[in-house]
Design a protein around this motif. Sequence first.
Motif, short mmCIF file in Angstrom:
data_model
loop_
_atom_site.label_atom_id
_atom_site.label_comp_id
_atom_site.label_asym_id
_atom_site.label_seq_id
_atom_site.Cartn_x
_atom_site.Cartn_y
_atom_site.Cartn_z
N LYS A 130 22.34 18.92 50.47
CA LYS A 130 22.39 20.19 49.71
C LYS A 130 23.28 21.18 50.46
CE LYS A 130 19.02 23.14 47.27
NZ LYS A 130 17.56 23.22 47.03
N CYS A 171 20.23 20.85 43.06
CA CYS A 171 19.54 22.06 42.60
C CYS A 171 20.37 23.34 42.72
CB CYS A 171 18.21 22.17 43.34
SG CYS A 171 17.01 23.16 42.41
N ARG A 175 24.48 26.58 40.96
CA ARG A 175 24.86 27.99 40.77
C ARG A 175 26.24 28.31 41.32
NH1 ARG A 175 20.70 31.33 39.13
NH2 ARG A 175 18.62 30.45 39.30
N ASN A 198 12.07 26.75 39.25
CA ASN A 198 10.69 27.25 39.33
C ASN A 198 10.38 28.05 38.06
OD1 ASN A 198 11.60 30.17 39.92
ND2 ASN A 198 12.76 28.88 41.33
N THR A 201 12.99 31.31 37.64
CA THR A 201 14.41 31.06 37.32
C THR A 201 14.58 29.93 36.31
OG1 THR A 201 14.63 29.50 39.16
CG2 THR A 201 15.13 31.83 39.62
N1 LIG Z 1 15.14 25.19 44.02
C1 LIG Z 1 16.44 25.43 44.08
O1 LIG Z 1 17.14 24.92 44.93
C2 LIG Z 1 17.12 26.34 43.12
C3 LIG Z 1 16.36 27.17 42.17
O2 LIG Z 1 15.17 27.03 41.93
C4 LIG Z 1 17.16 28.22 41.51
O3 LIG Z 1 18.38 28.27 41.74
O4 LIG Z 1 16.62 29.01 40.76
#
Ligand SMILES: NC(=O)CC(=O)C(=O)O
Length: 293
Positions: A130, A171, A175, A198, A201
């Motif tokens: 990551k 994940c 973005r 989560n 978001t």
């Molecule tokens: N869990 C993550 O890495 C990212 C995430 O939950 C989010 O960008 O919102």
Amino acid sequence: MAPSFKPFKLALIQLGNITANKVENIKHAREMILKAATNNKPDLIVLPECFNSPYGHMHFPVYAEKIGFTGKSYNVAQSESESVKMLSNAAKETKTWLIGGTIPERDGENLYNTCTVYNPDGNLVALHRKVHLFDIDIPGKITFKESETLTGGSTMNYFDTEFARIGLGICYDVRFPELAMISARRGCHALIYPGAFNMTTGPLHWEILQRARAVDNQVFFAMCSPARDLTAGYHAWGHTMVVDPMAKILVEAGDAEDILYADIDPTVFESARAGIPVTTQRRFDVYPDVSRS
Ligand SMILES: NC(=O)CC(=O)C(=O)O
């Protein structure tokens, strides 16, 4: 050169029952890989982020495994990682490509959130750490700081199969549009990111980010989440999803454990690029081509 893009079937496992017991987590993941392979004969199976451990920076040092990936000469049989051994065996047993979600990885003093990929012979062929760590603070909602224990990866990664070039991310990496854009310009046909958004978001950004990355780059885009477990410390959004190059959602899970299948059709990729030819209309005389830097 990228392989030519051929139709393939993708299976995404929205894994449930991720507990504090690592042995049980690995066992359950294996059972679900075998189930995914038996039910529908996919070409590529995907697990979610953090499949062998609860998700949280305090858990990473406890669950971390040494992988020691050395590229082509890597010998899975000599790996110290129980997760890597299981994933390799499962890929070989099912004769299927496998994106092994992510696990906390230990390398010297550093810990990473790491995705490993296996070919149908069980060889570990690619590894992605990551790159962008999930450090956010939304007062009253969620504070999360992966950088408390993790180090960010420093490479971009893709792998070639007999049916497509697949780009990797994890994940929060979704973005950062540069990562997806550069992978697409390097010839990836599909981008697949294990992830675990989560309850804050997820409803806001999970879908829109994937559809944006898909349509911006005219590629297939998929993210594979764990199932939601309200008894866990971190409540995953779920909604594992596959999006096509026109930003159409092909399949989407709910919040429970599930296996999703999607037929990936190269004609959709080709017609998106022919009909809306942004890939040939870029103005690198006006702005730089960051994929070349
Ligand atoms: N869990 C993550 O890495 C990212 C995430 O939950 C989010 O960008 O919102």
